[in-house]
Design an enzyme around this catalytic site. Structure first.
Site, mmCIF file in Angstrom:
data_model
loop_
_atom_site.group_PDB
_atom_site.id
_atom_site.type_symbol
_atom_site.label_atom_id
_atom_site.label_comp_id
_atom_site.label_asym_id
_atom_site.label_seq_id
_atom_site.Cartn_x
_atom_site.Cartn_y
_atom_site.Cartn_z
ATOM 1 N N HIS A 450 -28.646 17.906 -33.451
ATOM 2 C CA HIS A 450 -27.306 17.439 -33.107
ATOM 3 C C HIS A 450 -26.251 18.459 -33.523
ATOM 4 O O HIS A 450 -25.942 18.611 -34.700
ATOM 5 C CB HIS A 450 -27.046 16.081 -33.794
ATOM 6 C CG HIS A 450 -25.696 15.523 -33.504
ATOM 7 N ND1 HIS A 450 -25.050 14.662 -34.367
ATOM 8 C CD2 HIS A 450 -24.856 15.693 -32.447
ATOM 9 C CE1 HIS A 450 -23.876 14.338 -33.854
ATOM 10 N NE2 HIS A 450 -23.736 14.946 -32.696
ATOM 11 N N ASN A 453 -19.035 19.592 -31.861
ATOM 12 C CA ASN A 453 -18.130 20.304 -30.962
ATOM 13 C C ASN A 453 -16.806 20.628 -31.665
ATOM 14 O O ASN A 453 -16.261 19.754 -32.336
ATOM 15 C CB ASN A 453 -17.879 19.419 -29.725
ATOM 16 C CG ASN A 453 -17.404 20.215 -28.533
ATOM 17 O OD1 ASN A 453 -17.643 21.409 -28.441
ATOM 18 N ND2 ASN A 453 -16.712 19.559 -27.628
#
Length: 729
Positions: A450, A453
């Site tokens: 994961h 951003n």
């Protein structure tokens, strides 16, 4: 041999010239309490040498001195103020005696000379460096300031402006910049370092260089007119207030100390440094920031240990282009791992390549790379509409739409196109890895990866171990993440994993506050200005995307229905149903317009109040304390549950994931450090006031047990030995 200590030795070189060599038993030299004491003993030997003509300081390691031993800091910070002050006086007497030797001195500096290492070489008359030098004073990043004379000597050597820039920002500089500002006197190739230093030393001994004149400014007041001083310190204080703010007292304290000490000579200036350092060392901020440094070392050490027997992937692939895929591809290529970027849509591939090119062009504009390097990196990203080259990749990360059916189909298809030993990973942010693994023939070769951003800025990568993920699979993706310059933290599988699992209770606290009549603008202001988050919850939701949060909220509610299932329409529902998705479509809690740099700028939008009025009670005011409590209790409770359930292995990893993944205020040190600072008993008292708000506010049993005895989550630290013992450590 004139002197031999555990971490340094002293010997004759030639014709009255001695060398003092730092050579600790480990891989690096640190200026710990024992080394400071040993340095004092070595200087005592030098002071007895009537035929001494000069002194060379050097290191037998790849770095001169990487800094003080930060593992000692927490115990030193527990020493009573008077004792800590005495020890600093002792340490500074050592550096003063080095500076006061009746002969010229030079430091041959290779690699790192940071913190105490920098302060040590500031006490010599000359400094010659190698091209790989990094020198500076990072102390303010740890919540303290230089304590071994750095705030006294550096301004007198470089001038106030250059010294303030380094000290207040806690920065280091390379060889070229150090030479330019006068921090070193020359730069030579590593193989010529000792030879070059000896040549300078001989010139000083022979009288060709006036070493006494070089030394004298460090002993005197800072040479600044009143107007120059007013300009330098006013500008510095303004810059610090803007960048550090009230939650980080060290930078402004350092600037004010340098200003106050400017009119004094060395001894009085050092006393002022001492008086400023000691109170800083006893602040919660210093303990938290030092804790982050130690936790970072722990997490990176754990990753290194995990990957010692695996080869770092040499070829990678990304499934799904666009902004996220392009960001991952850029990061991999930038750090030297070529990557194939696949998408079913040519337009998306173009977007992904454009994103990578944009990031590289920023590096070009900043002078970090040249056109040749840019072309070289971009050429290692191979866009494709099919699986060409997938038979050669070592690891594949899937970054397609957040839909389990789509992800399963893409992963199952890809599994047939790669080698049997290729690792597959999913960049899902909420979907359990073990669920996605059901679509695969080789689930042992699959895990979660994961990214956050924007990929190039966010340091954290959550590595999610599924029920069937093998140790080798985990090790390979940890190795790739480390190669990309990221901080990988391994967590176990559950909806939302660790970061999103603890984030959504925080958002739930926000939604409940809005439901009860709080103003989202005040909540954001309190959580940013008072608690210290980089963004308040409303602004964060706009950045994440209201639609993304709406979907993730449903996934989390399905995963944890007892706590996260809500029985009312909340603000996220209201905005989502009004097609206000945040920055991505210019409408969220705020309205967004691009500024002159093309960045979204938020503006008030009165429509939002009308929308929220439909899902909330009449407006009422909440105190700052109540807002902070109602926002933080659900998150902290969930963080504790994750530790108790084994989702996250240690408080250190939890706190680093929060700081690096969510921007948890570093001066708090993370949720567990914040809990320990507050005290588990006090936290329980606070949380019990809000238990009527529902299951998210119910304190886990493990935390209740700790509260009964007011136990911390981090192991207790014993104060360092009394100052008399420290001197001879």
């Amino acid at each position: 041999m004139l002197y031999k200590g555990d971490t340094l030795y002293l010997d004759w070189l030639e014709d009255g010239i001695a060398e003092l060599v730092f050579d600790a038993p480990g891989s690096v030299n640190k200026l710990d309490t024992a080394t400071v004491a040993s340095l004092g003993e070595a200087i005592g030997v030098l002071e007895q040498q009537s035929d001494l003509k000069g002194l060379l300081l050097r290191s037998n390691k790849a770095a001169f001195i990487v800094g003080a031993d930060i593992t000692e800091f927490l115990s030193l910070f527990l020493v009573p103020e008077e004792q800590l002050s005495q020890w600093l006086h002792f340490a500074n007497s050592v550096f003063n005696r080095l500076e006061d030797l009746p002969v010229p001195t030079i430091a041959a500096v290779n690699g790192y000379a940071l913190g105490g290492g920098c302060e040590c070489v500031l006490a010599t008359d000359y400094r010659l460096a190698t091209p790989d030098l990094r020198i500076g004073l990072p102390e303010t990043k740890l919540g303290i300031m230089p304590g071994f004379g750095g705030s006294v000597r550096m301004p007198r050597m470089l001038g106030a402006d250059s010294a303030l820039e380094i000290i207040a920002a806690g920065k280091d500089v390379g060889a070229d910049q150090a030479l330019k500002i006068g921090l070193v006197d020359g730069v030579v190739k590593a193989e010529k370092l000792v030879e070059g230093a000896m040549a300078i030393l001989r010139q000083a001994i022979n009288g060709d260089l006036d070493w006494k004149a070089k030394r004298q400014p460090k002993l005197e007041p800072l040479k600044l007119s009143k107007i120059e001083a007013a300009m330098s310190f006013t500008i510095a204080k303004g810059m610090v207030a803007q960048t550090a703010g009230k939650h980080y007292p060290a930078p402004i304290t350092a600037v004010k100390t340098i200003e106050a000490a400017a009119r004094f000579g060395r001894e009085e200036a050092l006393n002022l440094e001492n008086k400023s350092f000691v109170p800083l060392a006893h602040t919660n901020e210093a303990r938290a920031l030092v804790g982050i440094f130690l936790n970072d070392q722990y997490v990176k050490g754990k990753a290194k240990k995990l990957t010692k027997d695996v080869e770092t992937p040499k070829q990678a692939a990304v499934l799904g282009a666009g902004i996220m895929g392009g960001g991952i591809a850029y990061q991999s290529a930038w750090k030297g791992v070529p990557v194939v970027m696949k998408d079913i849509n040519d337009k998306s591939l173009t977007l992904g390549m454009t994103e990578a090119a944009k990031l590289l062009n920023k590096q070009l504009e900043r002078g970090k790379i040249d056109g040749l390097k840019l072309a070289g990196v971009i050429s290692t990203i191979h866009p494709t509409l099919d699986y060409a080259g997938f038979d050669r990749v070592d690891v594949v990360v899937e970054a397609v739409v957040e839909n389990p059916k789509v992800k399963k189909a893409v992963l199952a298809e890809t599994e047939q196109k790669v080698r049997p030993d290729t690792v597959l990973a999913s960049n899902t942010s909420t979907i359990p890895i073990s669920e996605l693994a059901n679509a695969l023939e080789r689930p042992e070769n699959f895990c979660g990866m994961h990214f956050f951003n924007p990929v190039h800025r966010m340091p954290l990568v959550e590595i999610i171990r599924g029920e069937k993920s093998s140790d080798e699979t985990i090790a390979k993706v940890v190795a790739w993440a480390s190669k990309m310059g990221k901080t990988p933290i391994v967590v176990n599988d559950c909806p939302g994993f660790f970061v999103n699992r603890v984030l959504f209770p925080y958002f739930a606290g926000f939604s409940q506050l809005l439901r009860d009549g709080a103003d989202f603008r005040k909540i954001d202001k309190v959580m940013e200005k008072q608690f210290g988050w980089p963004m308040g919850p409303a602004y964060l939701l706009d950045v994440v995307g209201i639609d993304t949060a709406h979907h993730a909220q449903a996934v989390m509610a399905a995963g944890f229905p007892q706590r996260m299932q809500k029985d009312y329409r909340d603000a996220i529902d209201a905005l989502f149903n009004a097609n206000r998705f945040g920055q991505k479509n210019g409408l969220g809690f705020w309205r967004y317009k691009e500024d002159s740099k093309g960045k979204p700028k938020k503006e008030e939008d009165v429509v939002v109040d009308d929308l929220l009025a439909k899902v909330s009670q009449p407006k009422r005011d909440f105190s700052e304390e109540e807002i902070i409590a109602r926002m933080m209790i659900p998150m902290v409770n969930e963080v504790v549950r994750c530790l108790e359930e084994g989702i996250i292995a240690t408080p250190a990893e939890a706190d680093m994931a929060l700081v690096y993944g969510l921007g948890f205020p570093p001066f708090h040190g993370g949720a567990f450090r914040w809990l320990d600072t507050l005290g588990s008993a006090k936290y329980l008292d606070m949380a019990q006031q809000y238990q009527h708000l529902g299951p998210l506010y119910e304190v886990p049993e493990g935390l209740r047990n700790k509260a009964r005895h007011n136990e911390p989550y981090y192991p207790p630290v014993e104060p360092a030995r009394p100052v008399g013992d420290l001197k001879t450590a």
